[in-house]
Design a protein around this motif. Structure first.
Motif, PDB file in Angstrom:
ATOM      1  N   SER A 167       0.830  -1.204   0.000  1.00  0.00           N
ATOM      2  CA  SER A 167       0.000   0.000   0.000  1.00  0.00           C
ATOM      3  C   SER A 167       0.864   1.254   0.000  1.00  0.00           C
ATOM      4  CB  SER A 167      -0.934  -0.010   1.204  1.00  0.00           C
ATOM      5  OG  SER A 167      -0.192  -0.042   2.424  1.00  0.00           O
ATOM      6  N   GLY A 168       1.985   1.234   0.729  1.00  0.00           N
ATOM      7  CA  GLY A 168       2.868   2.401   0.746  1.00  0.00           C
ATOM      8  C   GLY A 168       3.443   2.688  -0.625  1.00  0.00           C
ATOM      9  N   ILE A 169       3.904   1.616  -1.314  1.00  0.00           N
ATOM     10  CA  ILE A 169       4.432   1.805  -2.669  1.00  0.00           C
ATOM     11  C   ILE A 169       3.356   2.334  -3.597  1.00  0.00           C
ATOM     12  CG2 ILE A 169       5.346   0.582  -4.671  1.00  0.00           C
ATOM     13  CD1 ILE A 169       6.826  -1.256  -2.755  1.00  0.00           C
ATOM     14  N   PHE A 170       2.123   1.808  -3.482  1.00  0.00           N
ATOM     15  CA  PHE A 170       1.044   2.277  -4.358  1.00  0.00           C
ATOM     16  C   PHE A 170       0.730   3.747  -4.090  1.00  0.00           C
ATOM     17  CE2 PHE A 170      -3.353   3.183  -5.370  1.00  0.00           C
ATOM     18  CZ  PHE A 170      -3.460   2.694  -6.665  1.00  0.00           C
ATOM     19  N   PHE A 171       0.626   4.128  -2.825  1.00  0.00           N
ATOM     20  CA  PHE A 171       0.307   5.515  -2.518  1.00  0.00           C
ATOM     21  C   PHE A 171       1.410   6.454  -3.003  1.00  0.00           C
ATOM     22  CE2 PHE A 171      -2.813   3.940   0.668  1.00  0.00           C
ATOM     23  CZ  PHE A 171      -3.891   4.716   0.264  1.00  0.00           C
ATOM     24  N   ILE A 172       2.657   6.053  -2.849  1.00  0.00           N
ATOM     25  CA  ILE A 172       3.753   6.891  -3.343  1.00  0.00           C
ATOM     26  C   ILE A 172       3.680   7.034  -4.857  1.00  0.00           C
ATOM     27  CG2 ILE A 172       6.247   7.025  -3.580  1.00  0.00           C
ATOM     28  CD1 ILE A 172       6.500   5.736  -0.843  1.00  0.00           C
ATOM     29  N   ALA A 173       3.445   5.877  -5.551  1.00  0.00           N
ATOM     30  CA  ALA A 173       3.325   5.946  -7.011  1.00  0.00           C
ATOM     31  C   ALA A 173       2.117   6.774  -7.430  1.00  0.00           C
ATOM     32  CB  ALA A 173       3.225   4.531  -7.579  1.00  0.00           C
ATOM     33  N   GLY A 174       0.991   6.605  -6.701  1.00  0.00           N
ATOM     34  CA  GLY A 174      -0.198   7.388  -7.022  1.00  0.00           C
ATOM     35  C   GLY A 174       0.022   8.876  -6.830  1.00  0.00           C
ATOM     36  N   LEU A 192      -9.358  11.620  -4.664  1.00  0.00           N
ATOM     37  CA  LEU A 192     -10.334  10.608  -4.265  1.00  0.00           C
ATOM     38  C   LEU A 192     -10.083   9.289  -4.977  1.00  0.00           C
ATOM     39  CD1 LEU A 192     -12.874   9.885  -2.688  1.00  0.00           C
ATOM     40  CD2 LEU A 192     -14.240  10.760  -4.611  1.00  0.00           C
ATOM     41  N   VAL A 193      -9.712   9.357  -6.250  1.00  0.00           N
ATOM     42  CA  VAL A 193      -9.413   8.132  -7.005  1.00  0.00           C
ATOM     43  C   VAL A 193      -8.182   7.432  -6.420  1.00  0.00           C
ATOM     44  CG1 VAL A 193      -8.659   7.256  -9.244  1.00  0.00           C
ATOM     45  CG2 VAL A 193     -10.501   8.932  -9.112  1.00  0.00           C
ATOM     46  N   GLY A 208      -5.979   3.136  -3.549  1.00  0.00           N
ATOM     47  CA  GLY A 208      -5.053   2.732  -2.497  1.00  0.00           C
ATOM     48  C   GLY A 208      -5.690   1.776  -1.503  1.00  0.00           C
ATOM     49  N   ALA A 209      -6.965   2.027  -1.165  1.00  0.00           N
ATOM     50  CA  ALA A 209      -7.673   1.109  -0.274  1.00  0.00           C
ATOM     51  C   ALA A 209      -7.832  -0.262  -0.918  1.00  0.00           C
ATOM     52  CB  ALA A 209      -9.029   1.695   0.094  1.00  0.00           C
TER      53      ALA A 209
END
Length: 398
Positions: free
Chosen positions: A14-21, A93-94, A99-100
């Motif tokens: 999740s951390g990697i996804f949020f950083i990439a997002g 929001l996306v 991320g969730a």
């Protein structure tokens, strides 16, 4: 706080996804911001009045009305602010929603990936707590690193089970092979001493041989008990109350205590534990015998059992000579005594406390020795509590 590997992996995903997002959101923000800035720059380079508003006259003719560049720039600025605010809200929001979803997916995927490892851990825990070395993981999944780990663990269990079987057979064979000759020697010496024509010298020699033979028997018994107790308790794991064990041992030690005029004090509160009753009785017996033999004539021994800090506790204290603190670890080593000759047989073989420590460790417990200010020692054994009984509906009756 201890975090599991599964939770760590999920947080990592999740951390990697949020950083990439957030990086994608930042790049998109810069791109849109640049497009809007280009539009504003073109407007700033236009004439003072711009034909940017179409008006329909009553005659039906469409006329382009010139609008001030300042008004157009203000309208453009308001549009840019509204556009960027809406873009950040919707894009943010996306990112949060995705991320969730990525967190949930990471939790599920990491659980599937770590499932074989959990199987290895559960099997190892059952073997460690249940002491069943016959159990195997027998992982049948695809050939990867976790399967190599499971197969290696199964091989280790097989070798441990074989080693314990060999040790058990050796103890049984050694017990028979070593005790039989000593029993024969004792019988022959007894017969020789009872002969009517036995001279005084022969009788003195026979009595000396009996003393030596008795010492050898006690030494062999101690060594076998040490070998038997210095391994995890496997099949004889059952509830045992240390207070009952201590009471039985104290009752049988009365004759030896009376011979030295030693007073035995008992304070035996319930102390339910679990393990091998025979080994635990030998543990308590060694503690009491050690407290009696290493004591003054007319001394005292205190035997106490109780529950302390969630553990069953057996404590044996005795009067006697002052023991230096630096000698406490020495008394737990085999064949080591404090200020005692190795040849003397009246104080045992020097294995008593070694057997106590080995037995306690085999039961997952601890042994602590502390010197008393008045002289003597206090030896305390702490073992795990016995599990609470599981109640079923049938236990309550109708």
């Amino acid at each position: 706080m201890k975090l599991s590997v599964r939770l760590r992996l999920t947080l990592l995903y999740s951390g990697i996804f949020f950083i990439a997002g957030l990086l994608v959101l930042g790049v998109s923000f810069l791109i849109v911001r640049g497009i809007l800035d280009d539009t504003r720059l073109r407007l700033q380079a236009a004439p003072e009045f711009l034909p940017s508003h179409a008006v329909l006259e009553p005659s039906g003719k469409v006329v382009l009305v010139k609008v001030s560049k300042r008004d157009v720039l203000n309208a453009q600025q308001n549009y840019e602010q509204a556009t960027m605010t809406r873009f950040l809200l919707q894009a943010g929001l996306v990112v949060v929603l995705l991320g969730a979803l990525a967190t949930i997916a990471g939790w599920v995927v990491s659980g599937r990936v770590l499932k074989p490892l959990y199987q290895v851990t559960d099997t190892a825990r059952r073997v460690a707590h249940g002491h069943n070395l016959a159990e195997r993981i027998a992982y049948a999944g695809s050939n990867h690193d976790v399967k190599d780990l499971a197969d290696t663990f199964d091989l280790m269990l097989a070798r441990l089970a074989h080693a314990f079987d060999v040790q058990q057979r050796f103890i049984a064979n050694a017990s028979h092979e070593l005790r039989t000759p000593l029993a024969i020697n004792r019988t022959l010496v007894d017969v020789a001493l009872r002969r009517p024509d036995a001279t005084p010298d022969a009788q003195r020699l026979g009595e000396s041989l009996l003393v030596v033979n008795t010492r050898h028997e006690r030494l062999i018994d101690g060594l076998l008990a040490l070998a038997e107790s210095d391994r995890p308790v496997l099949e004889r794991h059952q509830p045992v109350d240390l207070s009952e064990v201590a009471s039985h041992v104290v009752d049988h030690a009365g004759e030896e205590a009376d011979a030295k005029s030693i007073v035995l004090h008992q304070a035996l509160a319930p102390a339910p534990s679990k393990g091998d009753p025979v080994l635990l009785e030998r543990l308590a017996q060694n503690l009491v015998e050690n407290a009696i033999r290493h004591n003054f004539q007319g001394g005292e021994v205190w035997v106490t059992t109780r529950l302390s800090d969630g553990e069953a506790e057996l404590s044996v204290a005795n009067s006697g000579p002052v023991v230096p603190a630096y000698d406490l670890e020495t008394i737990f080593e085999p064949f080591r005594r404090l200020r005692a000759d190795r040849v003397r047989s009246d104080r045992g073989t020097g294995l008593g406390l070694s057997i106590v420590r080995a037995t306690a460790r085999a039961h997952g417990g601890t042994v602590v020795a502390e010197p008393r200010e008045e002289g003597g020692l206090t030896v305390t054994v702490r073992l795990k509590l016995a599990p609470a009984p599981v109640l079923r509906e049938d236990d309550f009756g109708d």
